[in-house]
Design an enzyme around this catalytic site. Structure first.
Site: not given
Ligand code: NAP
Length: 259
Positions: A39, A91, A95, A141, A154, A158, A186-187, A189
């Site tokens: 989105r 993906n 959170n 996660s 969340y 998960k 811990e990534v 983003t």
């Molecule tokens: P991010 O930087 O927010 O990227 C996620 C992307 O998904 C964003 O473009 C977001 O759009 C989009 N999105 C979320 N909900 C959506 C929906 N309902 N429809 C369409 N698009 C949607 O997140 P990330 O950190 O890369 O995380 C990706 C995955 O890894 C997630 O499942 C998260 O739980 C998991 N994860 C991440 C970490 C970490 O440390 N980063 C740790 C554990 C797990 P918007 O920007 O508009 O919300």
């Protein structure tokens, strides 16, 4: 290692930011075609343009995956364009801090935001995955294993993604469709940045977390999550299914005395 992803088509939800972006780029780098279901309009446009400049094909279906109809549309448009789906990377997630104090409405919204589209997309793509003997990767996660506090929706989503990974791996055995999960911890983003910035002293919080990551005292990169993802999508992992890959520099499982 040749992963044999050339011209194969993979749907990546949330595929234009953070971990999803790295996965889309890694698929493209292997000659595969990422279908970005997101989105985030600007981020998706920029990514597609950038991949095009590098000579890689990609395709986007924009919209909110919380709508079941959007999940159906992602599959329909992918089939109309490419007539095949070789894999799905679930993906997209947020959170969103729907903890115990926030109440039933917030909890339900969080499940809607984080869980239902994992099922919906696989449901609609199933006939095509059967045809291609495709692969599914669910990005879960560490929170599913460790908890975090203040984020019931969340955490429940998960955890459910891990249960669905095993359940689908079992159900889809007869079709040779493999299903695996990756658990990042811990990534850095856009989502992680936003979460860190919600603390009074984000840099102190960040330093404290990094000090507790056993391997090289650093965060995992999105590219390291993406590398595991493309391996799990590829036939190089042809006998791996129902597994939870914890790609986190030992954060969740190694002895605390090491840090
Ligand atoms: P991010 O930087 O927010 O990227 C996620 C992307 O998904 C964003 O473009 C977001 O759009 C989009 N999105 C979320 N909900 C959506 C929906 N309902 N429809 C369409 N698009 C949607 O997140 P990330 O950190 O890369 O995380 C990706 C995955 O890894 C997630 O499942 C998260 O739980 C998991 N994860 C991440 C970490 C970490 O440390 N980063 C740790 C554990 C797990 P918007 O920007 O508009 O919300």
């Amino acid at each position: 290692m040749e992963l044999n992803l050339k011209n194969k088509v993979f749907i990546v939800t949330g595929g234009s930011k953070g971990i999803g972006e790295a996965i889309s780029r890694a698929i493209a780098a292997e000659g595969g075609i990422p279908v970005i279901a997101s989105r985030s309009i600007e981020a998706t446009k920029n990514l597609i343009a950038d991949l095009q400049k590098q000579g890689s094909e990609s395709y986007a279906v924009l919209g909110d995956l919380q709508e079941e109809a959007q999940c159906k549309k992602v599959v329909q448009k992918t089939i109309k364009n490419y007539n095949r789906i070789d894999g799905i990377v679930n993906n997209a997630g947020v959170n969103d801090g729907a903890g115990l104090e926030k109440g039933p409405e917030a909890f339900r919204r969080s499940i809607q935001l984080n869980l239902f589209h994992y099922y919906d997309l696989v449901h609609y793509a199933l006939p095509y995955l059967k045809k291609s003997k495709g692969a599914i990767v669910n990005i879960s996660s560490k929170v599913a294993l460790t908890g975090q506090g203040g984020t019931s929706g969340y955490a429940a989503s998960k955890g459910a993604q891990l249960a669905l990974t095993r359940e689908w791996a079992a159900e889809l055995l007869p079709h040779s469709i493999r299903v695996n999960a990756i658990l990042p911890a811990e990534v850095m983003t856009p989502l992680y940045r936003k979460w860190l910035d919600s603390f009074d002293n984000p840099s102190e919080k960040e330093a404290r977390i990094i000090a507790n990551i056993p391997l090289e005292k650093r965060m995992t990169t999105s590219e390291e999550i993406a590398a595991m993802t493309v391996f799990l999508l590829s036939d190089k992992s042809a006998h791996t299914t129902g597994q939870f890959m914890v790609v986190d520099g030992g954060y969740v499982h190694l002895d605390r005395s090491l840090t």
